[in-house]
Design a protein around this motif. Structure first.
Motif, PDB file in Angstrom:
ATOM      1  N   ALA A 288      12.090 -13.570  -3.446  1.00 47.87           N
ATOM      2  CA  ALA A 288      10.723 -13.689  -3.946  1.00 47.87           C
ATOM      3  C   ALA A 288       9.990 -12.360  -3.813  1.00 47.87           C
ATOM      4  N   ILE A 289      10.441 -11.532  -2.875  1.00 47.22           N
ATOM      5  CA  ILE A 289       9.817 -10.230  -2.689  1.00 47.22           C
ATOM      6  C   ILE A 289      10.844  -9.165  -3.029  1.00 47.22           C
ATOM      7  N   GLY A 290      10.388  -8.020  -3.425  1.00 46.77           N
ATOM      8  CA  GLY A 290      11.348  -6.976  -3.787  1.00 46.77           C
ATOM      9  C   GLY A 290      10.637  -5.799  -4.403  1.00 46.77           C
ATOM     10  N   ASN A 291      11.395  -4.827  -4.843  1.00 45.90           N
ATOM     11  CA  ASN A 291      10.834  -3.608  -5.421  1.00 45.90           C
ATOM     12  C   ASN A 291       9.958  -3.921  -6.620  1.00 45.90           C
ATOM     13  N   ARG A 292       8.831  -3.230  -6.657  1.00 44.08           N
ATOM     14  CA  ARG A 292       7.945  -3.382  -7.810  1.00 44.08           C
ATOM     15  C   ARG A 292       8.432  -2.488  -8.942  1.00 44.08           C
ATOM     16  N   ASN A 293       8.923  -1.315  -8.588  1.00 42.02           N
ATOM     17  CA  ASN A 293       9.447  -0.391  -9.598  1.00 42.02           C
ATOM     18  C   ASN A 293      10.844   0.048  -9.165  1.00 42.02           C
ATOM     19  N   GLU A 294      11.693   0.219 -10.129  1.00 41.19           N
ATOM     20  CA  GLU A 294      13.071   0.589  -9.805  1.00 41.19           C
ATOM     21  C   GLU A 294      13.170   2.056  -9.392  1.00 41.19           C
ATOM     22  N   ALA A 295      12.465   2.920 -10.102  1.00 38.75           N
ATOM     23  CA  ALA A 295      12.543   4.361  -9.810  1.00 38.75           C
ATOM     24  C   ALA A 295      11.133   4.941  -9.757  1.00 38.75           C
ATOM     25  N   PRO A 296      10.423   4.654  -8.685  1.00 39.85           N
ATOM     26  CA  PRO A 296       9.020   5.081  -8.606  1.00 39.85           C
ATOM     27  C   PRO A 296       8.893   6.583  -8.367  1.00 39.85           C
ATOM     28  N   ALA A 297       7.804   7.163  -8.849  1.00 41.60           N
ATOM     29  CA  ALA A 297       7.512   8.562  -8.568  1.00 41.60           C
ATOM     30  C   ALA A 297       6.977   8.710  -7.148  1.00 41.60           C
ATOM     31  N   CYS A 298       6.309   7.674  -6.664  1.00 36.73           N
ATOM     32  CA  CYS A 298       5.694   7.701  -5.337  1.00 36.73           C
ATOM     33  C   CYS A 298       6.757   7.811  -4.250  1.00 36.73           C
ATOM     34  N   LEU A 299       6.611   8.841  -3.408  1.00 40.19           N
ATOM     35  CA  LEU A 299       7.629   9.091  -2.388  1.00 40.19           C
ATOM     36  C   LEU A 299       7.623   8.017  -1.306  1.00 40.19           C
ATOM     37  N   VAL A 300       6.439   7.485  -1.003  1.00 43.75           N
ATOM     38  CA  VAL A 300       6.373   6.409  -0.016  1.00 43.75           C
ATOM     39  C   VAL A 300       7.135   5.197  -0.543  1.00 43.75           C
TER      40      VAL A 300
END
Lengths: 122, 122
Positions: free
Chosen positions: B65-77
């Motif tokens: 139910a929870i997981g990555n919002r973006n597969e390849a985010p620019a945000c380093l955090v």
DNA sequence: TTTATCGTAATAATTGAAGTTACATGAAAC
DNA sequence: GTTTCATGTAACTTCAATTATTACGATAAA
């Protein structure tokens, strides 16, 4: 950091940020100051806060997208299915929470620092 | 069994039943006959169909139910968080799918039979 | 006193799943 | 052959849960 700024970072609404951060405040992980130059501040040693702590603080939200529709169904087929799924899900959840417990914010911060340095080099 | 009857058993709409069962039909697990005395029929040996097969046939729906919002985010955090979560979720998913693979419809049927007999005794 | 911030209740918007309607297709029964 | 009973599927509606927004009170610094 203000809810406004956090919201921009997260792509979320400031009020939603406040609602969510409120749980972390209640758990003593952050503090919130009102008024001029207020906002959210870390209140705990990063190495003492694990993802498990965050998960608990946020009310242990459901981990699985699929699961039992009824806890104690009259339907015998449903009972059979529930029985096998419950143990499978319980094992997977235990493993996942164990992982969560082993990852601290300090480790995340260190990993971020590494990525940041790498990016500046490149 | 007709979609109508299955829907009553499952507390679901017949058209939704058809939609879902269609995936199992495409996977060769059931067959559907139209017309008079038609409906759904098992097309495979119950001992050869595992929950894993069903999960795959249904298009491997998201387990968590929870997981990555973006597969390849620019945000380093976000990258740091994704990195640790991905391995944790991967481990848990592997374990869960392993469990799914070990449970067959034949076992479920046997368990149901046992429950049914127990209920008649009581 | 003004400005900036959280706290929170009430309401609206969004989204994804499920339900529903409608009708075409196919097969058995009569 | 016509009627009846099914699935197949597209289009649309409803529903529930999450997220966003608005509004306003409380509080603290400038």
């Amino acid at each position: 950091m203000t809810s406004e700024a956090l919201g921009r970072c997260l792509g979320a609404n400031p009020v939603v940020v406040r609602r969510t951060m409120g749980f972390l405040r209640d758990a003593g992980i952050v503090t919130a100051d009102r008024g001029h130059s207020g906002g959210w501040r870390i209140a705990a040693d990063l190495s003492s806060v694990s993802l498990r702590h965050l998960h608990d603080a946020l009310g242990e939200p459901a981990i699985f997208a699929i699961g039992n529709r009824n806890e104690a169904p009259a339907c015998l087929v449903e009972q059979s299915v529930n029985a096998v799924l419950e143990s499978a899900f319980a094992e997977a959840e235990e493993l996942l929470l164990k992982c969560f417990g082993e990852i601290t914010l300090a480790e995340l911060a260190a990993d971020f620092k590494r990525r940041h340095a790498d990016r500046r080099k490149a």
